[in-house]
Design an enzyme around this catalytic site. Sequence first.
Site, PDB file in Angstrom:
ATOM      1  N   ASP A  31      39.278  73.962   9.075  1.00  0.00           N
ATOM      2  CA  ASP A  31      37.551  74.265  10.646  1.00  0.00           C
ATOM      3  C   ASP A  31      37.606  73.285  10.883  1.00  0.00           C
ATOM      4  O   ASP A  31      37.119  72.320   9.720  1.00  0.00           O
ATOM      5  CB  ASP A  31      36.831  75.251   9.366  1.00  0.00           C
ATOM      6  CG  ASP A  31      35.603  75.495  10.294  1.00  0.00           C
ATOM      7  OD1 ASP A  31      35.637  75.314  11.364  1.00  0.00           O
ATOM      8  OD2 ASP A  31      34.513  75.752   9.458  1.00  0.00           O
ATOM      9  N   ASP A  32      37.396  73.145  12.155  1.00  0.00           N
ATOM     10  CA  ASP A  32      37.203  71.748  12.986  1.00  0.00           C
ATOM     11  C   ASP A  32      37.357  70.394  12.961  1.00  0.00           C
ATOM     12  O   ASP A  32      37.386  69.642  12.207  1.00  0.00           O
ATOM     13  CB  ASP A  32      35.512  72.321  12.287  1.00  0.00           C
ATOM     14  CG  ASP A  32      34.066  72.240  12.877  1.00  0.00           C
ATOM     15  OD1 ASP A  32      34.799  73.559  13.860  1.00  0.00           O
ATOM     16  OD2 ASP A  32      33.132  72.502  13.008  1.00  0.00           O
ATOM     17  N   CYS A  71      34.367  78.735  16.113  1.00  0.00           N
ATOM     18  CA  CYS A  71      34.777  79.215  14.902  1.00  0.00           C
ATOM     19  C   CYS A  71      34.782  80.607  15.383  1.00  0.00           C
ATOM     20  O   CYS A  71      36.226  81.063  15.332  1.00  0.00           O
ATOM     21  CB  CYS A  71      33.669  79.396  13.662  1.00  0.00           C
ATOM     22  SG  CYS A  71      33.548  77.426  13.029  1.00  0.00           S
ATOM     23  N   ARG A  75      38.842  82.610  15.792  1.00  0.00           N
ATOM     24  CA  ARG A  75      39.438  83.789  13.952  1.00  0.00           C
ATOM     25  C   ARG A  75      39.571  84.889  14.719  1.00  0.00           C
ATOM     26  O   ARG A  75      40.653  85.454  14.358  1.00  0.00           O
ATOM     27  CB  ARG A  75      38.338  83.685  13.294  1.00  0.00           C
ATOM     28  CG  ARG A  75      37.620  82.973  12.220  1.00  0.00           C
ATOM     29  CD  ARG A  75      37.093  82.197  11.106  1.00  0.00           C
ATOM     30  NE  ARG A  75      36.910  80.629  12.010  1.00  0.00           N
ATOM     31  CZ  ARG A  75      36.967  79.555  10.818  1.00  0.00           C
ATOM     32  NH1 ARG A  75      37.765  80.269   9.436  1.00  0.00           N
ATOM     33  NH2 ARG A  75      36.533  78.446  10.970  1.00  0.00           N
ATOM     34  N   LYS A 125      36.223  81.445   4.097  1.00  0.00           N
ATOM     35  CA  LYS A 125      35.647  81.383   5.650  1.00  0.00           C
ATOM     36  C   LYS A 125      36.387  82.610   6.318  1.00  0.00           C
ATOM     37  O   LYS A 125      37.283  82.277   7.119  1.00  0.00           O
ATOM     38  CB  LYS A 125      35.604  80.268   5.912  1.00  0.00           C
ATOM     39  CG  LYS A 125      34.377  80.628   7.400  1.00  0.00           C
ATOM     40  CD  LYS A 125      34.192  79.070   8.152  1.00  0.00           C
ATOM     41  CE  LYS A 125      33.388  79.150   9.402  1.00  0.00           C
ATOM     42  NZ  LYS A 125      33.226  78.000   9.790  1.00  0.00           N
ATOM     43  N   HIS A 127      33.875  84.894   8.176  1.00  0.00           N
ATOM     44  CA  HIS A 127      33.527  84.436   9.593  1.00  0.00           C
ATOM     45  C   HIS A 127      33.488  85.182  10.990  1.00  0.00           C
ATOM     46  O   HIS A 127      33.653  85.178  11.528  1.00  0.00           O
ATOM     47  CB  HIS A 127      33.640  82.705  10.356  1.00  0.00           C
ATOM     48  CG  HIS A 127      32.402  82.217  10.841  1.00  0.00           C
ATOM     49  ND1 HIS A 127      32.350  81.139  11.320  1.00  0.00           N
ATOM     50  CD2 HIS A 127      30.665  83.097  10.947  1.00  0.00           C
ATOM     51  CE1 HIS A 127      31.140  80.969  12.095  1.00  0.00           C
ATOM     52  NE2 HIS A 127      30.255  81.827  11.874  1.00  0.00           N
ATOM     53  N   SER A 152      29.934  80.577   7.643  1.00  0.00           N
ATOM     54  CA  SER A 152      29.552  78.988   7.649  1.00  0.00           C
ATOM     55  C   SER A 152      29.709  78.609   5.743  1.00  0.00           C
ATOM     56  O   SER A 152      27.946  79.186   5.835  1.00  0.00           O
ATOM     57  CB  SER A 152      29.366  78.188   8.727  1.00  0.00           C
ATOM     58  OG  SER A 152      30.342  78.796   9.573  1.00  0.00           O
ATOM     59  N   HIS A 231      34.788  71.858   8.080  1.00  0.00           N
ATOM     60  CA  HIS A 231      33.733  71.663   8.930  1.00  0.00           C
ATOM     61  C   HIS A 231      32.621  71.179   8.064  1.00  0.00           C
ATOM     62  O   HIS A 231      32.446  71.189   6.474  1.00  0.00           O
ATOM     63  CB  HIS A 231      33.524  72.781   8.550  1.00  0.00           C
ATOM     64  CG  HIS A 231      32.341  73.469   9.535  1.00  0.00           C
ATOM     65  ND1 HIS A 231      30.915  74.002   9.231  1.00  0.00           N
ATOM     66  CD2 HIS A 231      31.680  74.503  10.413  1.00  0.00           C
ATOM     67  CE1 HIS A 231      29.638  73.806  10.087  1.00  0.00           C
ATOM     68  NE2 HIS A 231      30.535  74.897  11.269  1.00  0.00           N
ATOM     69  N   ASP A 283      40.667  76.261  13.750  1.00  0.00           N
ATOM     70  CA  ASP A 283      40.193  77.009  14.819  1.00  0.00           C
ATOM     71  C   ASP A 283      39.575  76.412  15.886  1.00  0.00           C
ATOM     72  O   ASP A 283      39.586  76.695  16.912  1.00  0.00           O
ATOM     73  CB  ASP A 283      39.161  77.428  14.279  1.00  0.00           C
ATOM     74  CG  ASP A 283      38.065  76.984  13.047  1.00  0.00           C
ATOM     75  OD1 ASP A 283      37.885  75.457  13.504  1.00  0.00           O
ATOM     76  OD2 ASP A 283      36.968  77.099  13.593  1.00  0.00           O
ATOM     77  N   ASN A 284      39.329  75.296  16.243  1.00  0.00           N
ATOM     78  CA  ASN A 284      38.568  74.483  17.214  1.00  0.00           C
ATOM     79  C   ASN A 284      38.444  72.694  16.825  1.00  0.00           C
ATOM     80  O   ASN A 284      39.035  72.676  15.872  1.00  0.00           O
ATOM     81  CB  ASN A 284      36.768  74.983  17.544  1.00  0.00           C
ATOM     82  CG  ASN A 284      36.236  75.124  16.053  1.00  0.00           C
ATOM     83  OD1 ASN A 284      36.210  75.913  15.272  1.00  0.00           O
ATOM     84  ND2 ASN A 284      35.155  73.554  15.875  1.00  0.00           N
ATOM     85  N   LYS A 304      34.395  69.737  19.941  1.00  0.00           N
ATOM     86  CA  LYS A 304      34.123  71.016  19.397  1.00  0.00           C
ATOM     87  C   LYS A 304      33.035  71.398  21.071  1.00  0.00           C
ATOM     88  O   LYS A 304      32.408  70.085  21.049  1.00  0.00           O
ATOM     89  CB  LYS A 304      33.237  70.941  18.092  1.00  0.00           C
ATOM     90  CG  LYS A 304      32.852  72.512  17.593  1.00  0.00           C
ATOM     91  CD  LYS A 304      32.222  72.666  15.939  1.00  0.00           C
ATOM     92  CE  LYS A 304      31.900  74.194  16.203  1.00  0.00           C
ATOM     93  NZ  LYS A 304      31.181  73.550  14.403  1.00  0.00           N
TER      94      LYS A 304
HETATM   95 MG    MG Z   1      35.664  75.749  13.487  1.00  0.00          MG
END
Ligand code: MG
Length: 501
Positions: A31-32, A71, A75, A125, A127, A152, A231, A283-284, A304
Amino acid sequence: MTRLCRVVFVNVLFSCLSSASPPNFVLLFADDLGYGDLGCYGHPTSLTPNLDRLAAGGLRFTDFYCTSPVCSPSRASLLTGRYQTRTGIYPGVLYPGSIGGLPLNETTIAEVLKPAGYATAAMGKWHLGYGANGTFLPTNQGFDHYLGIPYSHDMGPCKNLTCFPPDIKCFGLCDVGTVTVPLMHDDHIVQQPANFLELEKAYSDFATNFILTSAQKQQPFFLYYPSHHTHYPQYAGQRAAGKNSRGPFGDSLAELDDTIGDIMGALEKAGVINNTLVFFTADNGPELMRMSRGGNAGLLKCGKGTTYEGGMREPAIAFWPGTIKPGVTHQMGSILDILPTFASLAGGKLPSVILDGVDLSKLLIHQGQSPRETMMFYPTDPSEMYGLFAVRYKEYKAHFYTRGATHSGTTPDADCPVFAVLKAHDPPLLFDLEMDPSENYQLSLSGKPELQNVLEKIKQIKAEFEATMVFAKSEMSKGTDRTLAPCCNPQCSPKPTCCTC
Ligand code: MG
């Protein structure tokens, strides 16, 4: 060997291969996480020995993309093989009380693999929505079992979110007005607030049990692990905290890496590692506004929230010992491609919808060309009025619109923060990502008919893509209802503080 013998041999070999048990899949989704965050992508102080081992023994991508700089939309694209505009997971992200979620009539990877005989499990996660009575939980989207936090971990008060030791509090603010973050097993809340310092151990145990049980039953399996790491806010349990020089972000990443090591250990123990495709990506891009507690985009521009490379180009590794040759590929791939690739390898049936993903199995196994030549860049808030912000075609990327983002604040590049307001570009800004991956040097079209042709081709690709794009109704536009947020003691009062079990 005579020609006839050779033909018979090849046919027998093919028949053996095709009758071999279908591969297992482990899909790891950070994540991130930025392009420059892993040791195997050049970070000097990240400790990621397990990911580095996957990269050394697998295929490492240099040009792999998610579909959104935030996010939830990414996904949705990962699990359906479709841009988020087709599934309605836009703009922004889902919240604990969101009324909408990934529509149940969308077909996820788990729903492609289950009819092919796979056991399926998700942990971490989610989401992609919670909804009334947990309508949108993984167990309603093709996963037999789920352990995790359905959104999150900053979407609740910063309770239990500390590093250990020392006791470092959250860096910034969490959502104090909502319920504390729950840990769910299938569709039941088993802990609220979740104990973050023990969470990764719970995930390792869940994954190990799922892998060993499936292997014992000789059932192929699909494990999806979208991690809370890395994240904001960063946290780590005792095994990883304070063990590296990169601080809280490094601890968080190291804990994710430890869990990946546990999963690899379980695959080895179960004797299935040579029949399992492990795929890792994120994811990003990195949340640069968290400064040294956010990720790092490496040589890519911004992070991001933006449609620059730093927002959407991600580390990606495919590992399958004996089947995928170790190396590095500069071919293009995307999270959109996971569903068709897994379906192809498993003999699963593709859903009868417009898919944006392509089958990468020939690239993975035979070092062939990627069928992907283009990548579309939607902003966090896609709209029919603006359409695509950018398009990549082969090595070229054209920006039709650019905009900074709050999430990408604090860097010296004036194009990244929220103060860089929306700008339309006509002609679009054109970059050669092979010569200039940092998007520093805009190509001049003057006196260069070959570049003018490239731009015309990109405009044509954009127009053709947008002509087929039917925007689904936005799930986020359905709004939120605070009473939908998961509470382990639904009748209690006063909410949300009484939701503690
Ligand atoms: Mg993310």
